[in-house]
Design an enzyme around this catalytic site. Structure first.
Site, PDB file in Angstrom:
ATOM      1  N   GLU A 114       0.831  -1.212   0.000  1.00  0.00           N
ATOM      2  CA  GLU A 114       0.000   0.000   0.000  1.00  0.00           C
ATOM      3  C   GLU A 114       0.862   1.257   0.000  1.00  0.00           C
ATOM      4  O   GLU A 114       0.515   2.260  -0.627  1.00  0.00           O
ATOM      5  CB  GLU A 114      -0.961  -0.034   1.191  1.00  0.00           C
ATOM      6  CG  GLU A 114      -2.031  -1.094   0.996  1.00  0.00           C
ATOM      7  CD  GLU A 114      -2.901  -1.304   2.203  1.00  0.00           C
ATOM      8  OE1 GLU A 114      -2.372  -1.584   3.298  1.00  0.00           O
ATOM      9  OE2 GLU A 114      -4.127  -1.187   2.074  1.00  0.00           O
ATOM     10  N   GLU A 134      -3.302  -9.817   3.703  1.00  0.00           N
ATOM     11  CA  GLU A 134      -4.159  -9.509   4.848  1.00  0.00           C
ATOM     12  C   GLU A 134      -5.266 -10.554   5.033  1.00  0.00           C
ATOM     13  O   GLU A 134      -5.669 -10.873   6.138  1.00  0.00           O
ATOM     14  CB  GLU A 134      -4.796  -8.132   4.690  1.00  0.00           C
ATOM     15  CG  GLU A 134      -3.847  -6.972   4.853  1.00  0.00           C
ATOM     16  CD  GLU A 134      -3.185  -6.560   3.543  1.00  0.00           C
ATOM     17  OE1 GLU A 134      -3.086  -7.373   2.606  1.00  0.00           O
ATOM     18  OE2 GLU A 134      -2.737  -5.400   3.479  1.00  0.00           O
TER      19      GLU A 134
HETATM   20  N1  T1G Z   1       4.283  -7.755  11.777  1.00  0.00           N
HETATM   21  C1  T1G Z   1       5.011  -8.089  12.857  1.00  0.00           C
HETATM   22  N2  T1G Z   1       5.971  -9.045  12.865  1.00  0.00           N
HETATM   23  C2  T1G Z   1       6.187  -9.693  11.707  1.00  0.00           C
HETATM   24  C3  T1G Z   1       5.475  -9.398  10.530  1.00  0.00           C
HETATM   25  C4  T1G Z   1       4.487  -8.375  10.601  1.00  0.00           C
HETATM   26  N3  T1G Z   1       3.784  -8.013   9.541  1.00  0.00           N
HETATM   27  N4  T1G Z   1       5.933 -10.220   9.555  1.00  0.00           N
HETATM   28  C5  T1G Z   1       6.891 -10.974  10.106  1.00  0.00           C
HETATM   29  N5  T1G Z   1       7.052 -10.668  11.393  1.00  0.00           N
HETATM   30  C6  T1G Z   1       8.002 -11.270  12.315  1.00  0.00           C
HETATM   31  C7  T1G Z   1       7.692 -12.727  12.575  1.00  0.00           C
HETATM   32  O1  T1G Z   1       6.751 -12.840  13.624  1.00  0.00           O
HETATM   33  C8  T1G Z   1       9.060 -13.260  12.964  1.00  0.00           C
HETATM   34  O2  T1G Z   1       9.284 -12.854  14.297  1.00  0.00           O
HETATM   35  C9  T1G Z   1      10.011 -12.457  12.094  1.00  0.00           C
HETATM   36  O3  T1G Z   1       9.283 -11.270  11.696  1.00  0.00           O
HETATM   37  C10 T1G Z   1      10.438 -13.181  10.853  1.00  0.00           C
HETATM   38  O4  T1G Z   1       9.227 -13.620  10.213  1.00  0.00           O
HETATM   39  C11 T1G Z   1      -2.885  -2.079   6.962  1.00  0.00           C
HETATM   40  C12 T1G Z   1      -3.497  -4.458   8.007  1.00  0.00           C
HETATM   41  C13 T1G Z   1       7.619 -11.196   5.494  1.00  0.00           C
HETATM   42  C14 T1G Z   1       7.387 -13.283   4.123  1.00  0.00           C
HETATM   43  O5  T1G Z   1       0.879 -10.562   6.574  1.00  0.00           O
HETATM   44  O6  T1G Z   1       4.605 -13.220   5.435  1.00  0.00           O
HETATM   45  O7  T1G Z   1      -0.381  -4.866   6.463  1.00  0.00           O
HETATM   46  O8  T1G Z   1       9.481 -15.177  15.270  1.00  0.00           O
HETATM   47  O9  T1G Z   1       9.744 -16.067  10.342  1.00  0.00           O
HETATM   48  O10 T1G Z   1      10.106 -16.682   6.828  1.00  0.00           O
HETATM   49  O11 T1G Z   1      -3.422  -3.229   5.039  1.00  0.00           O
HETATM   50  O12 T1G Z   1       7.132 -12.888   7.805  1.00  0.00           O
HETATM   51  O13 T1G Z   1      11.520 -13.863  14.644  1.00  0.00           O
HETATM   52  O14 T1G Z   1      10.122 -13.138  16.594  1.00  0.00           O
HETATM   53  O15 T1G Z   1       7.899 -15.185   8.842  1.00  0.00           O
HETATM   54  O16 T1G Z   1      11.623 -14.682   6.248  1.00  0.00           O
HETATM   55  C15 T1G Z   1       0.345  -7.905   6.202  1.00  0.00           C
HETATM   56  C16 T1G Z   1       3.489 -11.400   7.231  1.00  0.00           C
HETATM   57  C17 T1G Z   1       0.155  -7.413   7.601  1.00  0.00           C
HETATM   58  C18 T1G Z   1       3.217 -10.387   6.131  1.00  0.00           C
HETATM   59  C19 T1G Z   1       9.109 -13.118   5.928  1.00  0.00           C
HETATM   60  N6  T1G Z   1       1.648  -8.529   6.066  1.00  0.00           N
HETATM   61  N7  T1G Z   1       4.873 -11.841   7.230  1.00  0.00           N
HETATM   62  O17 T1G Z   1       9.125 -14.513   6.101  1.00  0.00           O
HETATM   63  O18 T1G Z   1      10.344 -14.696   8.319  1.00  0.00           O
HETATM   64  S1  T1G Z   1      -1.445  -6.712   7.853  1.00  0.00           S
HETATM   65  C20 T1G Z   1       1.807  -9.844   6.286  1.00  0.00           C
HETATM   66  C21 T1G Z   1       5.289 -12.774   6.331  1.00  0.00           C
HETATM   67  C22 T1G Z   1      -1.397  -5.276   6.954  1.00  0.00           C
HETATM   68  C23 T1G Z   1      -2.518  -3.244   6.110  1.00  0.00           C
HETATM   69  C24 T1G Z   1      -2.709  -4.561   6.775  1.00  0.00           C
HETATM   70  C25 T1G Z   1       6.694 -13.247   6.519  1.00  0.00           C
HETATM   71  C26 T1G Z   1       7.693 -12.692   5.499  1.00  0.00           C
HETATM   72  P1  T1G Z   1      10.157 -13.817  15.265  1.00  0.00           P
HETATM   73  P2  T1G Z   1       9.237 -14.997   9.432  1.00  0.00           P
HETATM   74  P3  T1G Z   1      10.364 -15.214   6.818  1.00  0.00           P
END
Ligand code: T1G
Length: 693
Positions: A114, A134
């Site tokens: 976004e 999301e």
């Molecule tokens: N928020 C907080 N922590 C996150 C995070 C996030 N979005 N994404 C990853 N982490 C943390 C995860 O908990 C882990 O922590 C570490 O980063 C490594 O993650 C307004 C409402 C990016 C593909 O859904 O898909 O935006 O265990 O083990 O395998 O419209 O993380 O080390 O303490 O998964 O290399 C939308 C979610 C949010 C992306 C990387 N975004 N993340 O994968 O590492 S909602 C997502 C992923 C939003 C807006 C809306 C994957 C990754 P720890 P990992 P990875």
């Protein structure tokens, strides 16, 4: 680069000028989540660009592994989430009077995409991925994504990305118009050069103002899409609201569309499904952590894997390693079985390639890592050896005895057993510390769950190695202690026992299965038995008929593979209730003097789902699972528990543990002598506590 002006040290956002381009850099490991400090930093940076006449263009980029990977999910439900909300941040970016270029690498996801959409231009490395996941958190893009994405990439692409949550590659993004330029090599200099090129272009291309890409906004594009994805969306709330939001982009001006988006977003955010799916996002990551592991424990190096048995499991297990580029030596007892196993692996890969998910070259590459052999001694140089032979303790002990003699020192010896006692296997050889369970779920090359079973003597580094290897082969590994059935299959047992008793007492296989499918499971207990094979665990004596399953096996009703099991199947394996089975059930009930009666759906829930929760509580109190959320990870990834209910333990928390206890008390008499209460469940219910934190 010329003068560097960093934002205050606490801010993850820094700025520096390169010529007349202001570079805005985020450094917020691990994934540049758009937490409050990042959002505040971005707003300040745009303000700086506006205030400095010498700045003619802006580049927004990120350090580390990825461009912004979304909102900071850990902020959800906290006051921070409402401070400097992302929707206002992206509007500030889009309304900047100077061109803003997003420089994308890694995974630009959710709020990250976004931010990129609100930028006037988007430049990406070919390896970058773009997504709006999301929906996997039970939400929808809440910062204008559902309104800008269709205006830039087209309606159909926006529907696919928003409603499925699956990311697209940068090349696909370029083809659909989401990416303006793909650049090879170093991203930032290319992005700065691009910003120089567009610095004087006016009017600035604002995604929110574009209408040209909304021409595929035909009414049936939405109906067709929803119909195509009916099965996948079944039970979920978020996908359909994503469709509604994208539809609003077609039907309303942008300003009204974002209001609709916000309304739909808040509806989802306040619902149980979003809470369940956000809980699960962290649960599956927590499962990877081994409680109490000393900091100095290091994994062993796994360069070569041995697999014993080239059957369904051995072949599927091998494919996980071959696909990860890890050589596999696979051993069978005879050439025919060996050739059959290797042939099935190739066939599976070719099927994947025919769906465009692999190239023919990748198939050859994967198969090239396979070394089939009849020579058991060929396993001697493997760093990890996994036995996937017949589920019989004597057979496994014999295998481990031979491994003890030929495997190199330090080799990890793993059993793929689904039930048997790892401690008994380990104690039968001279190196119990090297023994671990690696329980794959069939089909092993598809199912993501891997139960890593630690024996009493399993060395910490062996456990750590198995867990990290699980991630490396793209599984979701969960630590389990030793008991009959570990975590998943152990919870399956009370469900199976009660489901079978319910048949005699008056329920039909289709009623029990319907209750489970309506709950959100992919199939019910009897459909699952027919799929896996009614004859699994059967004693093979057709004259010994002690229960309904014996009776079915005795007349060759072994399930789908025989065209008949608890159900009859047509040539397309479509099930229909079987009068033969119904008669067998009624005859059995009569023989056992069971009074048949009307069974309510609620009773089925209490006796098959509540009992699973009770068993999960026992697994917790016995320390078989490290945490309640691990049990949920096992059931979502191993058996298809609907993720929008979080898993059995999260679901029990939402039902209320007292309600679970009350339901079990209602059924207790009928479940004797098989059922006994978990003391942990009783205690937590009495104290009004939950399994989760
Ligand atoms: N928020 C907080 N922590 C996150 C995070 C996030 N979005 N994404 C990853 N982490 C943390 C995860 O908990 C882990 O922590 C570490 O980063 C490594 O993650 C307004 C409402 C990016 C593909 O859904 O898909 O935006 O265990 O083990 O395998 O419209 O993380 O080390 O303490 O998964 O290399 C939308 C979610 C949010 C992306 C990387 N975004 N993340 O994968 O590492 S909602 C997502 C992923 C939003 C807006 C809306 C994957 C990754 P720890 P990992 P990875």
């Amino acid at each position: 680069m010329t003068d560097v002006r960093d934002a205050p040290t606490t801010s993850p956002i820094s700025t520096r000028k390169h010529g007349d381009v202001l570079i805005v850099l985020s450094n917020n490991p691990p994934v540049n989540a758009l937490g409050l400090a990042v959002r505040q930093g971005l707003v300040a940076a745009i303000g700086e660009a506006e205030a400095d006449d010498s700045v003619k263009a802006v580049v927004i980029a990120c350090e580390g592994q990825t461009f912004f990977a979304g909102a900071d999910v850990s902020e959800f439900g906290t006051p921070k989430a409402f401070e400097q909300p992302l929707p206002t941040v992206v509007d500030i970016i889009e309304n900047c009077s100077k061109p803003v270029v997003a420089a994308i690498h890694g995974t630009a996801l959710g709020g990250g995409l976004e931010v990129a959409l609100a930028s006037h231009y988007r430049v990406a490395l070919p390896t970058a991925k773009l997504g709006t996941p999301e929906v996997k958190l039970g939400l929808l893009p809440g910062a204008g994504g559902t309104q800008r994405l269709p205006r830039v990439a087209g309606v159909r692409k926006a529907l696919e990305m928003c409603a499925t949550g699956n990311p697209i590659g940068a090349k696909d993004g370029f083809d659909c118009g989401l990416i303006d330029r793909l650049v090879e090599g170093e991203l930032l200099p290319h992005a700065v050069a691009y910003a120089e090129e567009v610095r004087d272009v006016r009017p600035l291309p604002k995604s929110s103002e574009r209408q040209d890409r909304l021409n595929d906004c035909t009414a049936d594009v939405f109906e067709t899409f929803v119909k195509e994805n009916g099965r996948k969306f079944r039970g979920f709330e978020a996908p359909l609201k994503n469709v509604e939001a994208v539809k609003a982009a077609c039907e309303k001006p942008y300003a009204e569309g974002v209001i609709e988006e916000r309304k739909l977003f808040m509806e989802l955010m306040s619902g149980t499904q979003a809470k369940a799916q956000q809980y699960f996002f962290f649960a599956e990551r927590k499962a990877n952590k081994i409680e109490g592991l000393a900091d100095d424990v290091r994994p062993r190096d796994i360069k070569k894997v041995g697999v014993i048995g080239a059957g369904t499991m051995g072949g599927g297990i091998s494919m996980n390693f071959l696909s990860a580029g890890i050589p596999v030596t696979i051993v069978e007892m005879n050439q025919e079985a060996l050739d059959r196993g290797a042939g099935i692996m190739r066939k599976n890969y070719e099927a994947t390639a025919s769906k465009g998910r692999m190239t023919a070259q990748q198939v050859e590459q994967a198969m090239g890592y396979l070394q089939p052999t009849l020579d058991f001694a060929a396993l001697a140089d493997c760093d990890l050896i996994i036995e996937a032979v017949y589920e019989n303790m004597d057979v496994k002990k014999e295998i481990f005895g031979r491994l003890d003699k030929i495997a190199k020192p330090g080799a990890i010896l793993a059993s793929n057993t689904s039930y048997l006692d790892i401690n008994e296997i380990a104690s039968s050889i001279s190196r119990p510390g090297d023994v671990v369970g690696m329980h794959f779920f069939s089909p092993a090359n598809v199912m993501k769950l891997l139960e890593v079973v630690r024996g009493d003597k399993t060395s910490p580094d062996v456990l750590l190695t198995a867990m990290q290897l699980g991630k490396r082969i793209k599984k979701v590994p969960v630590v389990a202690g030793v008991c009959h059935g570990f975590i998943g299959n152990r919870m399956l047992m009370p469900r199976q026992i009660e489901a079978t008793k319910l048949l005699l007492e008056g329920a039909s296989p289709e009623q029990v299965d319907r209750v489970h499918v309506e709950f959100g499971m992919p199939m019910g207990p009897f459909q699952m038995a027919d799929l896996a094979g009614v004859d699994i665990g059967w004693h093979r004596d057709p004259n010994r008929i002690e229960n309904v399953r014996d009776a079915l096996c005795a007349i060759d009703r072994w399930g789908q593979k025989k065209g008949a099991g608890f159900y009859d199947y047509d040539e397309k394996r479509r099930p229909t209730p079987s009068p033969v089975v119904q008669q067998i059930i009624e005859d059995f009930a009569k023989k056992q003097g069971v009074e048949r009666r009307e069974i309510s759906d609620q009773e089925i829930v209490e006796r098959t789902l509540y009992t699973m929760v009770n068993e999960g509580a026992k697994i917790l109190e016995e320390g078989i699972a490290q945490r309640a959320s691990d049990i949920d990870v096992v059931w979502v990834y191993g058996y298809g528990w609907p993720v929008y209910r979080g898993g059995p333990m999260f679901w029990a928390d939402t039902e209320g543990l007292q309600a679970i206890v009350d339901g079990l008390k209602r059924q207790e008499e009928r479940m004797k002598p098989d059922f006994s209460f978990s003391q942990l469940l009783l205690d937590k219910a009495a104290k009004g506590e939950k399994f989760g934190k």
